[in-house]
Design an enzyme around this catalytic site. Sequence first.
Site, PDB file in Angstrom:
ATOM      1  N   SER A   1       4.564   7.991  -2.091  1.00  0.00           N
ATOM      2  CA  SER A   1       4.131   7.730  -3.469  1.00  0.00           C
ATOM      3  C   SER A   1       2.733   7.141  -3.415  1.00  0.00           C
ATOM      4  O   SER A   1       2.261   6.756  -2.348  1.00  0.00           O
ATOM      5  CB  SER A   1       5.065   6.722  -4.136  1.00  0.00           C
ATOM      6  OG  SER A   1       4.738   5.403  -3.726  1.00  0.00           O
ATOM      7  N   ASP A   2       2.059   7.070  -4.540  1.00  0.00           N
ATOM      8  CA  ASP A   2       0.827   6.292  -4.541  1.00  0.00           C
ATOM      9  C   ASP A   2       1.218   4.825  -4.745  1.00  0.00           C
ATOM     10  O   ASP A   2       2.372   4.500  -5.050  1.00  0.00           O
ATOM     11  CB  ASP A   2      -0.162   6.778  -5.604  1.00  0.00           C
ATOM     12  CG  ASP A   2      -1.597   6.408  -5.208  1.00  0.00           C
ATOM     13  OD1 ASP A   2      -1.772   5.521  -4.345  1.00  0.00           O
ATOM     14  OD2 ASP A   2      -2.548   6.987  -5.754  1.00  0.00           O
ATOM     15  N   TRP A   3       0.264   3.967  -4.592  1.00  0.00           N
ATOM     16  CA  TRP A   3       0.527   2.516  -4.575  1.00  0.00           C
ATOM     17  C   TRP A   3       1.264   2.065  -5.851  1.00  0.00           C
ATOM     18  O   TRP A   3       0.691   2.095  -6.952  1.00  0.00           O
ATOM     19  CB  TRP A   3      -0.805   1.788  -4.442  1.00  0.00           C
ATOM     20  CG  TRP A   3      -0.729   0.302  -4.360  1.00  0.00           C
ATOM     21  CD1 TRP A   3      -0.208  -0.552  -5.292  1.00  0.00           C
ATOM     22  CD2 TRP A   3      -1.190  -0.523  -3.284  1.00  0.00           C
ATOM     23  NE1 TRP A   3      -0.322  -1.841  -4.871  1.00  0.00           N
ATOM     24  CE2 TRP A   3      -0.931  -1.858  -3.639  1.00  0.00           C
ATOM     25  CE3 TRP A   3      -1.820  -0.267  -2.059  1.00  0.00           C
ATOM     26  CZ2 TRP A   3      -1.275  -2.934  -2.824  1.00  0.00           C
ATOM     27  CZ3 TRP A   3      -2.162  -1.338  -1.257  1.00  0.00           C
ATOM     28  CH2 TRP A   3      -1.883  -2.650  -1.635  1.00  0.00           C
TER      29      TRP A   3
END
Length: 747
Positions: A285-287
């Site tokens: 996932s992104d942050w």
Amino acid sequence: MKKSVFQITGIVLVALLNFNFCHAQKKTIDQRVDSVLKLMTLDEKIGQLNQYNDDWNATGPVTLDSTKKQQVLKGQVGSLLNCVGTRRTRAWQQIAMQSRLKIPLLFGQDIIHGYKTTFPIPLAEACSWDMDAIQLSARTAATEASAAGINWTFAPMVDIARDPRWGRVMEGAGEDPYLGSAIASARVKGFQGNKLGDINSLMACAKHFAAYGAAIGGRDYNAVDMSDRLLWEVYLPPFKAALDAGAATFMNSFNDLNGVPATGNKYLQRDILKGKWNFKGFVVSDWGSVGEMINHGNVANEYEAALSAITAGSDMDMESRCYKNNLAQLVKDKKVPVALIDDAVKRILLKKFELGLFDDPYKFCNTAREEAALNNPAHTQLAREMAAKSIVLLKNEKNILPLSKNTKTIAFIGPLVKAVKQNKGFWDVEVPGVDSNFIVSQWEGLQNKIAAVTTLLYAKGCEIEGDDKSGFAEAVEAAKKSDVVILSMGERRDMSGEAKSRSNINIPGVQEDLLKELLATGKPVVVLINAGRPLVFNYTADHAPAILYTWWLGSEAGNAIADVLFGDYNPSAKLPISFPYSVGQIPIYYSHFNTGRPATNDSNRNYNSSYNDLSVFPRYEFGYGLSYTSFQYSNLQLSKKKINSHEQIAVTCAITNTGNYAGEETVQLYIRDKVGSIVRPVKELKDFKKIKLAAGETKTVSFLINKEKLSFYNEQLQWVAEPGDFELMIGASSRDIRWKSAFELVK
Ligand code: NOJ
């Protein structure tokens, strides 16, 4: 001493694991993955899906967590990001080696344009149109970063970007899917090298899947609303190219796509990426993007967010903790089958095996190797060459460039002349123990270059921002004493990058006012524009006799700029993105549709698709860039004028260097499908060749046109080439078309 059941189980498990690892050669990696998986508890499995930021640095909103070490000890963490340097990675790995199953940690980092040796920002490198050089740049970054304990880069960013307000335009390859795909492939190959598991190979991560670059209004993290056609034709191809080049991982994105956040988007991750494209790596996932779905508003809480993301195909949760805190309950509640978790875990373990971390968890933690890799003069030389290839010559009236090496006095003026760290641009890495002294400022670069006969004068003139003109007088004095003025201006390195969108992309502050005063001295003025995005600089474009767009060039910026100013490198770069006259034109890109009322020039605006107050054309178009020499295109030939879908056309064109310097030209081939079952763009880049020519030399470039190059997604989103007439254009840019021809595709 009596041993507890748990202790005995532990001993047996470790023995089993060792047995598995020692018999590695006899087992396939898949079998090894399965044998580890069999030993894992649900808690340990969920741990592999959990990625934390180390506390060394942060590239997102940090969650303070003093229990990270305990969690690693318990096998509850699969990967760390922002943990660099062999000392630190070794220390963390040692903790992981005390966990029950001793599953090694993965260390990820944004290695976007170099590790210690900083290369030009990715958008600048894209200007080189030189795939070998771009690949080598990524290779060099991988060599340094892998020696510093890192296994995985969150790069390349392959998002198409057509809006220079978007701060992350600096991190990609510009507006075009064809060029973007070629660059995506080169970067993946560069990072990963021959194969994962080699000592200097990094896992690549194609990001941000998908359509992140189309954020509405150019505002970072904003929503995205686009047709399937645009998605498939423009935004997905670079991802597919990265996959075909072997990208080990993908990262999803912060945006929603037509109402479904990418992190919880099944269509993108399961149906396209893991289904249709058969991707075998894992998706991170992104942050925090798993938890941020609550803000998007399509899930109510972290429990639902975790359910949505794992179901949609996000394998690893970067920093949101939603998986860690909710997956076990979701399994218990029978909302998430263990098989789904197993699939994600297996994908991650597979990469750990391929990297060789199970065989030697400290494989990338060799301090002596790190030191050697970070002090390699060959890397410095490569960074200098790449930087020179990235500088775009936008204007050169009366050939005032290159400067003569006999110039008596040069006034080097501007807020960026003596700046050091600015040259690194956004997304540099803070390398432990390294200060910024190794970056060659523009001042230093010029000093290194000039002959003994030349005097170099300096005045700052003004700051990048603000309206203080008190330094103008000193700058004008210096200019008056000189034979030529070089003005270095632009934006700060942190004005573009993540979360750095701007609604006003004019050259900031009073820098163009300073230029006006310098021009008033009557001296020739060469302008250097330092930026992470296409800026708007109409006054400069109209009045300065020479302009070099230098972007952010990295650690060798000063030397590379000096090489170009004095002609030791003849500029060859071409823009990978259109430069607007004004933000009012955005989005502006060359491969637009014709419309029912096309404006072919700016003088006939009545009832045409145009602006009443502005050109329909960009200030500088895609593919544009000058050289110190000139090129003539002649003798365009097509081997056939009619082909069926099994045949191909050989296109040849002679290019002659008609000037006085050796130089490089990027010859661009565009195609227009004259009549399609759906509307087709006015032109699309379908190939390009970069060639080197001595003064007076002629070379023939050749291209092949086949069905693939003529295909597009029809109304049913099928990839087809429709019979009919095509226009073929060979040009020095998307606007500077030198030759046209036509051919027909028959059934
Ligand atoms: C957020 C960014 O969008 C992404 O590109 C980056 O890799 C992560 N932060 C980690 O730094």
